[in-house]
Scaffold this motif. Structure first.
Motif, mmCIF file in Angstrom:
data_model
loop_
_atom_site.group_PDB
_atom_site.id
_atom_site.type_symbol
_atom_site.label_atom_id
_atom_site.label_comp_id
_atom_site.label_asym_id
_atom_site.label_seq_id
_atom_site.Cartn_x
_atom_site.Cartn_y
_atom_site.Cartn_z
ATOM 1 N N GLY A 96 1.994 12.693 -8.250
ATOM 2 C CA GLY A 96 2.865 11.794 -9.005
ATOM 3 C C GLY A 96 4.125 11.380 -8.277
ATOM 4 O O GLY A 96 4.970 10.688 -8.869
ATOM 5 N N THR A 97 4.309 11.758 -7.020
ATOM 6 C CA THR A 97 5.493 11.394 -6.237
ATOM 7 C C THR A 97 5.066 10.534 -5.057
ATOM 8 O O THR A 97 4.129 10.885 -4.318
ATOM 9 N N SER A 98 5.738 9.398 -4.894
ATOM 10 C CA SER A 98 5.423 8.506 -3.789
ATOM 11 C C SER A 98 5.976 9.082 -2.491
ATOM 12 O O SER A 98 7.175 9.372 -2.379
ATOM 13 N N LEU A 99 5.103 9.243 -1.477
ATOM 14 C CA LEU A 99 5.526 9.762 -0.171
ATOM 15 C C LEU A 99 5.971 8.644 0.764
ATOM 16 O O LEU A 99 6.993 8.758 1.445
ATOM 17 N N CYS A 100 5.214 7.558 0.809
ATOM 18 C CA CYS A 100 5.539 6.446 1.695
ATOM 19 C C CYS A 100 4.797 5.203 1.235
ATOM 20 O O CYS A 100 3.827 5.284 0.468
ATOM 21 N N VAL B 51 0.869 -1.170 0.000
ATOM 22 C CA VAL B 51 0.000 0.000 0.000
ATOM 23 C C VAL B 51 0.908 1.223 0.000
ATOM 24 O O VAL B 51 1.904 1.263 0.735
ATOM 25 N N SER B 52 0.594 2.224 -0.828
ATOM 26 C CA SER B 52 1.444 3.416 -0.932
ATOM 27 C C SER B 52 0.577 4.662 -1.054
ATOM 28 O O SER B 52 -0.559 4.597 -1.539
ATOM 29 N N VAL B 53 1.147 5.809 -0.608
ATOM 30 C CA VAL B 53 0.477 7.112 -0.690
ATOM 31 C C VAL B 53 1.299 8.011 -1.608
ATOM 32 O O VAL B 53 2.526 8.119 -1.458
#
Length: 287
Positions: free
Chosen positions: A185-189, A179-181
């Protein structure tokens, strides 16, 4: 010359008179039927030549030795058609074998596709499969800071609800899910999705901790603060879940469930519950 001609003429007259006298004598002695026949010139001299007179010449106008002698012209017999021998080209055995092998292969592929289609149709009719449904219940930011090296460190706690609406299908969540946030367009975590089994018509709530450290932190932090001043911060939550479908006692091969939820939150304050103003989730399967 005159005497000779007169003599010849007198002899001819005497001969003609003698003939007529002979005919008159026979006419007097003949019966009535014979007299009629003798007086009818067609019966005395029938015109047999006019009946059988040819309407077209028997030969062409061209000269030939046979036509000059009076013989009928005969055309030479037409030549018989010459038989053309049939030649059958024999293909090499290797070419014939390759064609047969190709036809068999295509036939087997078609039969397999038909059987697979029938099997899939039977599964849909019997089990009526449906994709699982997911929703984001809460989002909490426990840490969001800009490091000295200008990298951005983020830590989110996300609670997700997974719903299996199928009555006859169980779902095995395999190892390797995530699971990602994302923000613009940039992955935070991101974080791993736990491994578990979800039974028929089951609702499971999951708590996932997401962490991440990204470069260009000052740029990302400035954009987040700008959106926070507006009160609407768009975030995207992505779900990648490898699962195996259980049909009765059968456990099918692994497939991927891909989900994307578009969220709008009101704040990025740490250690506080963030209100989710809008949420729109879409999911699909991938082999």
């Amino acid at each position: 010359m005159n005497i000779t001609s007169e003599f010849g003429t007198s002899n001819l007259n005497l001969h003609v008179q003698h003939k007529f006298a002979s005919i008159n004598f026979h006419y007097q002695d003949a019966s009535p039927k014979t007299r009629i026949a003798m007086t009818d010139p067609q019966r005395i001299h029938p015109d047999t030549y006019s009946r059988f007179k040819p309407t077209a010449p028997l030969m062409g106008p061209g000269p030939s030795s046979a036509s000059q002698k009076g013989y009928p012209f005969q055309h030479p017999p037409a030549p018989l058609p010459r038989a053309v021998p049939l030649i059958f080209s024999s293909q090499p055995r290797s070419t014939t074998w390759c064609c047969r092998c190709f036809c068999w292969t295509i036939s087997l592929i078609i039969i397999l596709l038909i059987l697979i289609g029938v099997a899939i149709g039977a599964i849909f009719l019997v089990f009526n499969p449906k994709l699982p449904q997911y929703s984001v219940d809460s989002l909490r930011i426990t840490d969001l800071r800009l490091n000295l090296d200008l990298t951005l460190y983020a830590r989110f706690d996300v609670k997700i609800t997974a719903n299996n609406p199928n009555e006859k299908i169980g779902i095995y969540y395999e190892k390797g899910g995530s699971v990602s946030v994302w923000f613009q367009g940039t992955s935070l975590c991101d974080g791993p999705l736990p491994k578990f089994y979800q039974g028929h018509r089951n609702v499971t709530r999951l708590g996932v901790t997401l962490t991440g450290q990204r470069e260009s932190g000052s740029t990302i932090m400035s954009a987040l603060q700008l959106q926070q001043q507006a009160g609407n911060i768009p975030l995207d939550l992505h779900v990648h879940a490898p699962v195996r479908i259980e049909l009765g006692t059968w456990k099918l091969r692994k497939i991927w469930i891909l989900g994307e939820c578009s969220l709008v939150v009101d704040s990025l304050s740490t250690n506080s519950m963030i209100s989710i103003n809008a949420s729109d989730c879409k999911f699909r399967s991938k082999l």
